[in-house]
Design an enzyme around this catalytic site. Structure first.
Site, PDB file in Angstrom:
ATOM      1  N   PHE A  96      12.926  15.765 -38.111  1.00 26.75           N
ATOM      2  CA  PHE A  96      12.477  15.585 -36.716  1.00 26.75           C
ATOM      3  C   PHE A  96      13.606  15.814 -35.720  1.00 26.75           C
ATOM      4  O   PHE A  96      13.355  16.028 -34.540  1.00 26.75           O
ATOM      5  CB  PHE A  96      11.870  14.186 -36.532  1.00 26.75           C
ATOM      6  N   LYS A  97      14.829  15.801 -36.178  1.00 26.61           N
ATOM      7  CA  LYS A  97      15.945  15.970 -35.254  1.00 26.61           C
ATOM      8  C   LYS A  97      15.926  17.342 -34.573  1.00 26.61           C
ATOM      9  O   LYS A  97      16.479  17.501 -33.499  1.00 26.61           O
ATOM     10  CB  LYS A  97      17.257  15.753 -35.985  1.00 26.61           C
ATOM     11  N   ASP A  98      15.257  18.311 -35.207  1.00 25.79           N
ATOM     12  CA  ASP A  98      15.138  19.620 -34.563  1.00 25.79           C
ATOM     13  C   ASP A  98      14.399  19.537 -33.219  1.00 25.79           C
ATOM     14  O   ASP A  98      14.660  20.332 -32.322  1.00 25.79           O
ATOM     15  CB  ASP A  98      14.370  20.591 -35.465  1.00 25.79           C
ATOM     16  N   LEU A 101      17.200  18.641 -30.942  1.00 26.76           N
ATOM     17  CA  LEU A 101      18.442  19.421 -30.973  1.00 26.76           C
ATOM     18  C   LEU A 101      18.230  20.902 -30.686  1.00 26.76           C
ATOM     19  O   LEU A 101      19.142  21.573 -30.208  1.00 26.76           O
ATOM     20  CB  LEU A 101      19.164  19.195 -32.295  1.00 26.76           C
TER      21      LEU A 101
END
Ligand SMILES: *Cc1c(COP(=O)(O)O)cnc(C)c1O
Length: 442
Positions: A96-98, A101
């Site tokens: 989920f960090k995409d 980011l």
């Protein structure tokens, strides 16, 4: 401070975290936002917090950020048993960090190009932030990125996702220590203001306000889709409190959100805090959910700020107590209608992966399974969304072991093992990290 400065500086000069001067009220807009796509809604929400980038430019950055997602809906909702799972892992690095980011990379590039500046990004990762931050900025001429990760404490695939990157502006640092050590090193280096300025250091961790901002979008999106009759509750596998803090902010903005279930693994300092009001550090335990093997959650301070009625002095005392003794306590008992919290053991995580697979055929990654296990413990009424924070193929050992067959594969990851990898071994020592930045930074 304007938005662009907040993004570039990461931490406030006094070492504290930045929050927006005001939180906008979106209730008048909710009706007209019904039915917007993820990207359309992102444009509306992000714009509310940005005062110094023209609307057309911001819209283009947002569109470009989500062009690399493999699912047309970006964050699709899918029914698993009687909960709804929101899959946040369709970006380039499968976590989920995409979501945040990819956008942060676009924003960094935009600001630096306009100001003709260079930035050295320093990041600490428990596994997923590193590759997602790298994927957000690889090859950008005005950025170098230094990613510290705890040696032997990230999964083999997570390490390869970082160390097989060929772009010359990417520098991986394998640190002899825990993730908390990495996070501490980062905080200390940022507190050296002369060094920070000289090397134009920036942060890609969720201490960066833009990360939280980007994550507000999916809470808004799901709550608008499902919250027509009753507000929506969310269950959030939590490490650094960045994700669930975005949910808290979305609720304060007026999106139809009821409860936030904060699910931790055996590193249960936050779960205990919400039960007792006592915030006490323990030893890090290593589990099958490495992205949550965190004792001291960097974003928790932001929640406390609001919980203490925006009183920076009370917050400063609490944080100083904690820094000094590893323990701090609220003056009054904790009362919140916003959060429920619980900790999930490794055994429960693995058995949840197995049961969910057997009953619905859905393959959950271990972090997602922590959320699914936590959700079962609270008999909430109304719609419930469990956030799926990683693709199961990122954690094949745990998933395949739980299920008993090889179900966790993804072509992007299969190809990594044949690639060459490079990393720099460093001790958990401030001077050693600074030296690398001096040598390789621009
Ligand atoms: C980072 C991460 C988490 C924890 O998110 P926080 O914002 O740090 O609370 C949970 N699951 C996965 C897969 C992650 O990568």
């Amino acid at each position: 401070m304007g938005f662009q400065d907040a993004v570039l500086t990461g931490l406030a000069p006094d070492g504290g975290l930045l929050v927006p001067a005001t939180i906008p009220d979106v209730t008048p807009m909710l009706a007209s936002w019904q039915g917007l796509s993820f990207v359309e809604l992102a444009r509306e929400i992000v714009l509310l917090f940005v005062d110094d980038i023209p609307r057309e430019d911001l819209e283009r950055l947002i569109t470009d950020a989500y062009a690399n997602f493999s699912h047309p809906e970006i964050a699709p909702l899918t029914k698993v048993g009687n909960v709804t799972v929101m899959e946040l892992f369709h970006g380039p690095t499968l976590a989920f960090k995409d979501v945040a980011l990819q956008l942060l990379g676009q924003i960094f590039e935009y600001i630096l190009a306009h100001e003709n500046k260079h930035l050295n990004i320093l990041a600490a990762t428990s596994g997923d932030t590193g590759s997602a931050a790298i994927a957000g900025v690889r090859g950008l001429p005005q950025i170098d990125i230094f990613v510290m990760y705890p040696r032997g404490r990230v999964s083999h695939l997570q390490e390869l996702q970082m160390t097989t990157e060929v772009a010359a502006n990417v520098h991986c640092l394998s640190v002899e220590g825990s993730f908390d050590d990495c996070q501490n090193l980062m905080k200390t280096i940022f507190e050296d203001l002369a060094f920070k300025e000289k090397y134009a250091l920036g942060a890609a961790n969720s201490v960066n306000w833009a990360r939280v901002l980007a994550q507000i979008v999916y809470y808004g999106y799901a709550s608008l889709k499902l919250g027509g009759e009753r507000p929506v509750s969310f269950c959030v596998p939590t490490g650094n409190f960045g994700n669930v803090f975005a949910g808290f902010t979305a609720k304060r903005m007026g999106f139809p959100i009821e409860r936030l279930i904060l699910a931790t693994n055996e590193n249960d300092i936050l779960a205990k805090f919400f039960e007792s009001g006592v915030y006490e550090r323990g030893e890090v335990r290593y589990t099958v959910t490495p992205a949550m093997d965190i004792q001291v959650a960097s974003n928790f301070e932001r929640f406390l700020y609001y919980h203490m009625d925006c009183d920076p002095v009370a917050l400063g005392e609490f944080m100083a107590d904690f820094a000094r003794s590893g323990r701090a306590e609220l003056a009054a008992p904790l009362h919140t209608d916003d959060f429920l919290a619980t900790a999930v053991s490794v055994d429960d995580t693995l058995s949840t992966i197995r049961t969910v697979y057997e009953t619905s055929g859905y393959v959950a990654d271990p972090h997602t399974a922590i959320g699914l296990a936590a959700a079962e413990r609270f008999a909430l009424e109304g719609p419930l969304v469990c956030l799926a924070t990683a693709h199961p193929a990122k954690f094949p050992d745990a998933v395949n072991k739980a299920v008993g067959e090889d179900v966790a594969r993804h072509p992007t990851l299969d190809s990594l093992c044949d690639r060459e990898s490079r990393t720099t071994n460093v001790p958990a020592d401030i001077e050693a990290i600074k030296d690398v930045i001096r040598r390789l930074g621009h």
